[in-house]
Design a protein around this motif. Structure first.
Motif, PDB file in Angstrom:
ATOM      1  N   ARG A  95      13.808  -4.834 -15.929  1.00  0.00           N
ATOM      2  CA  ARG A  95      12.751  -5.371 -16.431  1.00  0.00           C
ATOM      3  C   ARG A  95      12.725  -6.791 -16.805  1.00  0.00           C
ATOM      4  N   TYR A  99       7.956  -7.837 -20.277  1.00  0.00           N
ATOM      5  CA  TYR A  99       7.841  -6.895 -21.192  1.00  0.00           C
ATOM      6  C   TYR A  99       8.202  -7.356 -22.513  1.00  0.00           C
ATOM      7  N   LEU A 110      12.827   0.485 -26.392  1.00  0.00           N
ATOM      8  CA  LEU A 110      13.049   1.261 -24.899  1.00  0.00           C
ATOM      9  C   LEU A 110      12.342   0.378 -23.785  1.00  0.00           C
ATOM     10  N   PHE A 111      11.157   0.237 -24.077  1.00  0.00           N
ATOM     11  CA  PHE A 111      10.220  -0.412 -23.256  1.00  0.00           C
ATOM     12  C   PHE A 111      10.413  -2.030 -22.640  1.00  0.00           C
ATOM     13  N   HIS A 119      19.342  -0.537 -22.572  1.00  0.00           N
ATOM     14  CA  HIS A 119      18.260   0.414 -22.243  1.00  0.00           C
ATOM     15  C   HIS A 119      19.065   1.739 -22.365  1.00  0.00           C
ATOM     16  N   TYR A 130      12.636  14.699 -25.984  1.00  0.00           N
ATOM     17  CA  TYR A 130      11.287  14.662 -25.022  1.00  0.00           C
ATOM     18  C   TYR A 130      11.508  15.655 -23.921  1.00  0.00           C
ATOM     19  N   ALA A 313       2.654   3.583 -26.562  1.00  0.00           N
ATOM     20  CA  ALA A 313       2.705   3.984 -25.084  1.00  0.00           C
ATOM     21  C   ALA A 313       1.893   5.265 -24.985  1.00  0.00           C
ATOM     22  N   THR A 317      -2.848   6.055 -22.812  1.00  0.00           N
ATOM     23  CA  THR A 317      -2.435   6.697 -21.564  1.00  0.00           C
ATOM     24  C   THR A 317      -2.922   7.989 -21.507  1.00  0.00           C
ATOM     25  N   GLU A 387       4.837  -2.932 -11.898  1.00  0.00           N
ATOM     26  CA  GLU A 387       6.019  -2.882 -12.815  1.00  0.00           C
ATOM     27  C   GLU A 387       6.997  -3.767 -12.484  1.00  0.00           C
ATOM     28  N   ARG A 389      10.037  -6.263 -11.883  1.00  0.00           N
ATOM     29  CA  ARG A 389      11.776  -6.043 -12.103  1.00  0.00           C
ATOM     30  C   ARG A 389      12.231  -7.320 -11.431  1.00  0.00           C
ATOM     31  N   ALA A 449       2.549   7.876 -11.068  1.00  0.00           N
ATOM     32  CA  ALA A 449       1.773   7.555 -12.226  1.00  0.00           C
ATOM     33  C   ALA A 449       2.699   7.420 -13.364  1.00  0.00           C
ATOM     34  N   PHE A 450       3.949   7.941 -13.226  1.00  0.00           N
ATOM     35  CA  PHE A 450       4.825   7.969 -14.348  1.00  0.00           C
ATOM     36  C   PHE A 450       6.036   6.977 -14.208  1.00  0.00           C
ATOM     37  N   ARG A 455      13.967   4.252 -15.743  1.00  0.00           N
ATOM     38  CA  ARG A 455      12.900   3.475 -16.663  1.00  0.00           C
ATOM     39  C   ARG A 455      11.877   4.410 -16.521  1.00  0.00           C
ATOM     40  N   CYS A 457       8.668   6.991 -17.284  1.00  0.00           N
ATOM     41  CA  CYS A 457       7.902   7.587 -18.670  1.00  0.00           C
ATOM     42  C   CYS A 457       8.873   8.545 -19.417  1.00  0.00           C
TER      43      CYS A 457
HETATM   44  C1  HEM Z   1      -0.768  10.164 -18.922  1.00  0.00           C
HETATM   45  C2  HEM Z   1       0.276   9.701 -19.783  1.00  0.00           C
HETATM   46  C3  HEM Z   1       1.345   8.639 -19.369  1.00  0.00           C
HETATM   47  C4  HEM Z   1       1.358   8.066 -18.191  1.00  0.00           C
HETATM   48  C5  HEM Z   1       0.551   7.822 -16.979  1.00  0.00           C
HETATM   49  C6  HEM Z   1       2.595   7.034 -18.615  1.00  0.00           C
HETATM   50  C7  HEM Z   1       3.219   6.173 -17.737  1.00  0.00           C
HETATM   51  C8  HEM Z   1       4.240   5.322 -17.894  1.00  0.00           C
HETATM   52  C9  HEM Z   1       4.831   4.370 -17.004  1.00  0.00           C
HETATM   53  C10 HEM Z   1       4.274   4.051 -15.507  1.00  0.00           C
HETATM   54  C11 HEM Z   1       5.911   3.783 -17.648  1.00  0.00           C
HETATM   55  C12 HEM Z   1       6.881   2.917 -16.720  1.00  0.00           C
HETATM   56  C13 HEM Z   1       6.126   1.314 -17.184  1.00  0.00           C
HETATM   57  C14 HEM Z   1       6.743   0.184 -16.427  1.00  0.00           C
HETATM   58  O1  HEM Z   1       8.068   0.500 -16.208  1.00  0.00           O
HETATM   59  O2  HEM Z   1       6.141  -0.784 -16.553  1.00  0.00           O
HETATM   60  C15 HEM Z   1       5.756   4.579 -18.855  1.00  0.00           C
HETATM   61  C16 HEM Z   1       7.052   4.227 -19.961  1.00  0.00           C
HETATM   62  C17 HEM Z   1       7.171   4.655 -20.952  1.00  0.00           C
HETATM   63  N1  HEM Z   1       6.261   5.741 -21.476  1.00  0.00           N
HETATM   64 FE1  HEM Z   1       4.675   6.390 -20.463  1.00  0.00          FE
HETATM   65  N2  HEM Z   1       3.058   7.138 -19.989  1.00  0.00           N
HETATM   66  C18 HEM Z   1       2.179   8.269 -20.472  1.00  0.00           C
HETATM   67  C19 HEM Z   1       2.502   8.712 -21.720  1.00  0.00           C
HETATM   68  C20 HEM Z   1       3.443   8.539 -22.450  1.00  0.00           C
HETATM   69  C21 HEM Z   1       3.488   9.074 -23.924  1.00  0.00           C
HETATM   70  C22 HEM Z   1       2.602  10.120 -24.566  1.00  0.00           C
HETATM   71  C23 HEM Z   1       4.566   8.460 -24.527  1.00  0.00           C
HETATM   72  C24 HEM Z   1       4.850   8.791 -25.800  1.00  0.00           C
HETATM   73  C25 HEM Z   1       6.197   8.549 -26.471  1.00  0.00           C
HETATM   74  C26 HEM Z   1       4.948   7.523 -23.506  1.00  0.00           C
HETATM   75  C27 HEM Z   1       6.249   6.512 -23.683  1.00  0.00           C
HETATM   76  C28 HEM Z   1       6.504   5.883 -22.766  1.00  0.00           C
HETATM   77  C29 HEM Z   1       7.832   5.047 -22.985  1.00  0.00           C
HETATM   78  C30 HEM Z   1       8.645   4.904 -24.542  1.00  0.00           C
HETATM   79  C31 HEM Z   1       8.253   4.182 -22.091  1.00  0.00           C
HETATM   80  C32 HEM Z   1       9.454   3.158 -21.669  1.00  0.00           C
HETATM   81  C33 HEM Z   1      10.422   4.267 -21.206  1.00  0.00           C
HETATM   82  C34 HEM Z   1      11.631   3.222 -20.775  1.00  0.00           C
HETATM   83  O3  HEM Z   1      11.654   2.170 -20.613  1.00  0.00           O
HETATM   84  O4  HEM Z   1      12.613   4.122 -20.605  1.00  0.00           O
HETATM   85  N3  HEM Z   1       4.199   7.613 -22.375  1.00  0.00           N
HETATM   86  N4  HEM Z   1       4.974   5.467 -19.080  1.00  0.00           N
END
Ligand code: HEM
Length: 513
Positions: A95, A99, A110-111, A119, A130, A313, A317, A387, A389, A449-450, A455, A457
């Motif tokens: 990343r 960020y 983590l983010f 990480h 989770y 986060a 979302t 996103e 990198r 989407a995720f 890295r 979600c």
């Molecule tokens: C519809 C719901 C959600 C979507 C679409 C979503 C989407 C994403 C995406 C696209 C990323 C990567 C972002 C990047 O690299 O720029 C991300 C990372 C992350 N999300 Fe979600 N998210 C959602 C819900 C949640 C929820 C409920 C949590 C609660 C804990 C969460 C926690 C995180 C965390 C901590 C990261 C960083 C993970 C890492 O770097 O290892 N997200 N999410």
């Protein structure tokens, strides 16, 4: 004469450095893209300021192809092979500093960690909590059911009046994630049941000025730090220059998160052990086991920052996705889709629902419900932007050499609008997920989407459990339609610097931006 020569040399040097080199000599110059973007990073920054970045980049892909140069040292891609190279399992891309604006209390989480090593060390501490099985069967599942039941009670209390869903869905996601992270005792909120201070926590995220603030923080970080750290008379003097008045984005939520962590850490061992929150408990156990400054040791603020990150986060979302889903379903052109979901839910045996709230396991794999959520995440991805990198070595993407240190990225927005994969990509159409197997397999590959890889979600299963349970409860009992006066308006959400909405609708309803 000498002065003239010096001036000419300086001018030639400047022309070489600022125009010839980036356009003809740098290795990035082989990558297609508009000249103005190749010459200066401020061209893209201008799109950020206008709130048009992601749509502009998408239009550049349509004009220039799969790989586009969007800055002197920034490249954007829109292909599966780029996805695999940059984000695939085992990728060494990290990343970028972008960020760091999500650091909390001066601590990374983590983010925001750059390195794969930092990480993965942190991720190991929380990832099991989770897991899908815990979300569907463990205490988290019961906690989600309780929030669903509170949501249903809230809408029932409003009788037949039109119900404004932006706020109530935010209460739902806020209460769910705070209970999950901190447990009821230390930081679980009660916005759904009417706690005024908890409801007010959302005030600082509905201010549209936060988009301009994000843009300033990303492009002029020292200026924004200076402006926002003034006090007394100076604070009053700089106030008109602030893109968003204080309290700035997430101030209230970050304070709540810090207090919750502090309350947890101040509690006795017995109390801590009995809290139902898996996340803060896991982080605390790691803190206890590696005391001092050993590798990977967590201090109090590390724990607070990690939890605050998940909290932030997990609010917009989930609630933004739910809002678009209910809005899209409520439009007359989707009444058949709504009926199909209602039929799927009403065909379930009575014992799947208790007091109107479903067992999570029983609704997890419902084909139509899943297709509806997937289509909502495709059309209205709540995190649609790039996103970013970077890699410390050269690499090749789609045949172009990308020099070490170049910022590269892919965005769900562009991937999800590939008309060769998703026919009529701007149309919300859950039925598309029941097309020929080959086509659906291709759509699944482009669905992002995720995110993906190491890295991706971490909250995916929590978010899916929240969304399936709430949508199942609502449509098992109700039909929804658009409130009078709102027929031609699309809801809009903020993601980073931009406003996202349904582009096929003529007007935007600005609540909840
Ligand atoms: C519809 C719901 C959600 C979507 C679409 C979503 C989407 C994403 C995406 C696209 C990323 C990567 C972002 C990047 O690299 O720029 C991300 C990372 C992350 N999300 Fe979600 N998210 C959602 C819900 C949640 C929820 C409920 C949590 C609660 C804990 C969460 C926690 C995180 C965390 C901590 C990261 C960083 C993970 C890492 O770097 O290892 N997200 N999410």
């Amino acid at each position: 004469m000498l002065a003239l020569l010096v001036f000419a040399a300086l001018l030639a040097g400047t022309i070489f450095r600022c125009i010839i080199k980036p356009l003809y000599i740098d290795r990035e110059s082989k990558i297609p893209g508009p000249i103005s973007f190749a010459l200066t990073k401020w061209r893209l920054a201008f799109e950020d300021w206008r709130g048009t970045r992601t749509r502009k980049i998408n239009s550049l892909h349509q004009q220039y192809g799969l790989v586009v140069r969007i800055g002197p040292t920034e490249v954007h891609c829109n292909s599966l092979s780029a996805l695999r190279t940059i984000y695939g399992a085992g990728s060494c891309f990290e990343r970028t500093t972008f960020y760091r604006m999500f650091d909390a209390y001066g601590k990374q989480n983590l983010f925001t960690f750059h390195s794969v090593k930092d990480h993965s060390q942190r991720k190991k501490l929380v990832v099991n909590a989770y897991s899908k099985s815990l979300m569907l069967r463990g205490p988290a599942a019961s906690m989600i059911q309780l929030r669903v039941s509170e949501y249903m009670a809230l809408i029932e209390s409003r009788g037949s009046q039109p119900h404004e869903i932006f706020s109530s869905l935010h209460y739902f996601s806020l209460d769910t994630i705070t209970h999950f992270l901190y447990g009821a005792k230390y930081g679980g909120t009660s916005a759904l049941t009417g706690h005024a201070a908890h409801r007010e926590l959302l005030n600082d995220i509905v201010d549209p000025a936060r988009r301009r603030l994000s843009s300033l923080v990303v492009h002029l970080a020292p200026v924004s730090r200076w402006l926002y750290s003034r006090t007394g008379l100076m604070e009053r003097l700089v106030s008109p220059l602030l893109p968003m008045q204080k309290p700035a984005t997430y101030t209230g939520i970050r304070n709540h998160a810090l207090q919750a962590s502090q309350r947890f850490q101040a509690a006795g061992d017995g109390d801590r052990a009995s809290t139902e929150s898996p996340i803060i408990n896991q982080l605390w156990k790691s803190h206890e086991s590696i005391k001092g400054s050993g590798a990977g040791a967590l201090d109090a603020l590390d724990i607070a920052s990690e939890c605050a990150d998940h909290l932030l986060a997990g609010i917009d979302t989930t609630s933004d996705t739910l809002m678009f889903l209910i809005w899209a379903f409520s439009r007359p052109q989707h009444s058949q889709s709504q009926q199909r979901l209602i039929e799927e839910l009403r065909a379930l045996p009575e014992d799947v629902f208790q007091d109107g709230v479903p067992r999570l396991e029983a609704v997890d794999a419902l084909p139509y419900l899943n297709a509806v959520i997937r289509e909502t995440l495709r059309t209205y991805a709540p995190l649609p932007a790039t996103e970013p990198r970077s890699l410390s070595a050269d690499c090749v993407i789609e045949g172009y050499t990308i020099p070490a240190g170049t910022v590269v990225g892919v965005s769900p927005y562009s991937l999800h609008r590939n008309a060769e994969v998703f026919k009529s990509p701007l149309t919300f159409d859950p039925e598309r997920w029941f097309g020929p197997a080959e086509q659906v397999a291709a759509m699944n590959r482009w669905f992002w989407a995720f995110s993906s890889g190491g890295r991706m979600c971490i909250g995916l299963h929590l978010a899916m459990a929240e969304m399936t349970a709430l949508v199942a409860a609502i449509y098992r009992k109700y039909e929804t339609s658009i409130a009078p006066g709102f027929e031609d308006k699309s809801p809009a959400i903020t993601s980073r610097f931009e406003l996202f909405y349904d582009e096929t609708v003529s007007q935007i309803e600005n609540i909840g931006v």
